[in-house]
Design a protein around this motif. Structure first.
Motif, mmCIF file in Angstrom:
data_model
loop_
_atom_site.group_PDB
_atom_site.id
_atom_site.type_symbol
_atom_site.label_atom_id
_atom_site.label_comp_id
_atom_site.label_asym_id
_atom_site.label_seq_id
_atom_site.Cartn_x
_atom_site.Cartn_y
_atom_site.Cartn_z
ATOM 1 N N LYS A 48 9.926 1.115 2.485
ATOM 2 C CA LYS A 48 8.506 1.461 2.460
ATOM 3 C C LYS A 48 7.723 0.268 2.996
ATOM 4 O O LYS A 48 7.664 -0.785 2.376
ATOM 5 N N VAL A 49 7.157 0.430 4.170
ATOM 6 C CA VAL A 49 6.428 -0.655 4.818
ATOM 7 C C VAL A 49 5.034 -0.756 4.202
ATOM 8 O O VAL A 49 4.291 0.225 4.188
ATOM 9 N N PRO A 50 4.673 -1.945 3.686
ATOM 10 C CA PRO A 50 3.340 -2.095 3.096
ATOM 11 C C PRO A 50 2.257 -2.099 4.173
ATOM 12 O O PRO A 50 2.524 -2.456 5.330
ATOM 13 N N PRO A 51 1.042 -1.728 3.805
ATOM 14 C CA PRO A 51 -0.063 -1.799 4.764
ATOM 15 C C PRO A 51 -0.289 -3.247 5.212
ATOM 16 O O PRO A 51 -0.008 -4.181 4.452
ATOM 17 N N ASN A 90 6.885 -7.152 -3.428
ATOM 18 C CA ASN A 90 8.242 -6.795 -3.841
ATOM 19 C C ASN A 90 9.137 -6.451 -2.648
ATOM 20 O O ASN A 90 9.869 -5.460 -2.668
ATOM 21 N N LEU A 91 9.059 -7.275 -1.623
ATOM 22 C CA LEU A 91 9.877 -7.067 -0.434
ATOM 23 C C LEU A 91 11.267 -7.642 -0.664
ATOM 24 O O LEU A 91 11.465 -8.539 -1.479
ATOM 25 N N ARG A 92 12.219 -7.138 0.068
ATOM 26 C CA ARG A 92 13.606 -7.587 -0.072
ATOM 27 C C ARG A 92 13.765 -9.017 0.463
ATOM 28 O O ARG A 92 13.023 -9.438 1.346
ATOM 29 N N PRO A 93 14.769 -9.739 -0.033
ATOM 30 C CA PRO A 93 15.034 -11.093 0.476
ATOM 31 C C PRO A 93 15.292 -11.115 1.983
ATOM 32 O O PRO A 93 14.930 -12.079 2.661
ATOM 33 N N LEU A 94 15.888 -10.058 2.516
ATOM 34 C CA LEU A 94 16.123 -9.989 3.959
ATOM 35 C C LEU A 94 14.807 -10.086 4.733
ATOM 36 O O LEU A 94 14.742 -10.708 5.793
ATOM 37 N N VAL A 130 1.416 -13.480 9.852
ATOM 38 C CA VAL A 130 1.255 -12.056 9.525
ATOM 39 C C VAL A 130 2.061 -11.209 10.508
ATOM 40 O O VAL A 130 2.696 -10.226 10.113
ATOM 41 N N ALA A 131 2.080 -11.593 11.768
ATOM 42 C CA ALA A 131 2.857 -10.853 12.765
ATOM 43 C C ALA A 131 4.352 -10.938 12.446
ATOM 44 O O ALA A 131 5.068 -9.929 12.529
ATOM 45 N N CYS A 132 4.832 -12.123 12.065
ATOM 46 C CA CYS A 132 6.246 -12.282 11.699
ATOM 47 C C CYS A 132 6.588 -11.427 10.485
ATOM 48 O O CYS A 132 7.627 -10.762 10.452
ATOM 49 N N LEU A 133 5.713 -11.446 9.480
ATOM 50 C CA LEU A 133 5.935 -10.616 8.293
ATOM 51 C C LEU A 133 5.906 -9.134 8.642
ATOM 52 O O LEU A 133 6.724 -8.351 8.161
ATOM 53 N N SER A 134 4.967 -8.761 9.495
ATOM 54 C CA SER A 134 4.851 -7.362 9.888
ATOM 55 C C SER A 134 6.123 -6.879 10.575
ATOM 56 O O SER A 134 6.630 -5.792 10.277
#
Length: 115
Positions: free
Chosen positions: A94-97, A47-51, A82-86
């Protein structure tokens, strides 16, 4: 100030020949599309934002445009994703694990220190 920020943004865009390199098959368009599809699944799952989705693709394109070919990437593509998403999730409230960024058919499971 806004003018300065827009000017600075131009310094961080993919290379000018980035699209041309895809058209000439120097870069694998199917792999990029698959990568974006996977990142969108992760974005929806968390449920991350479109940004966040936009930024993660932007980081991917900026990284890929700096290499001569995708075979020259010194790390697995999934680790790059994964690095780009992180990095992109740093804009979230709220940053997901990091483990939550490795879902939906991930082939590898990277530890936080690796990412």
């Amino acid at each position: 100030m806004i003018s300065l920020l827009v000017q600075k943004e131009k310094e961080h865009l993919p290379r000018e020949d980035y699209v041309e390199r895809y058209l000439n098959l120097d870069l694998d368009l199917a792999a990029r599309q698959e990568a974006i599809s996977w990142m969108n699944k992760v974005q929806a799952h968390n449920n991350l934002r479109p940004l966040t989705a936009y930024l993660s693709v932007n980081y991917l394109d900026r990284f890929l445009s700096s290499y001569q070919s995708q075979q020259g990437i010194g790390c697995p593509l999934q680790l790059l994703l994964v690095a780009c998403l992180s990095l992109a999730t740093k804009m979230e409230d709220k940053v997901p694990p990091l483990t939550d960024l490795q879902i939906g058919g991930a082939k590898f499971d990277f530890e936080a220190q690796t990412i």
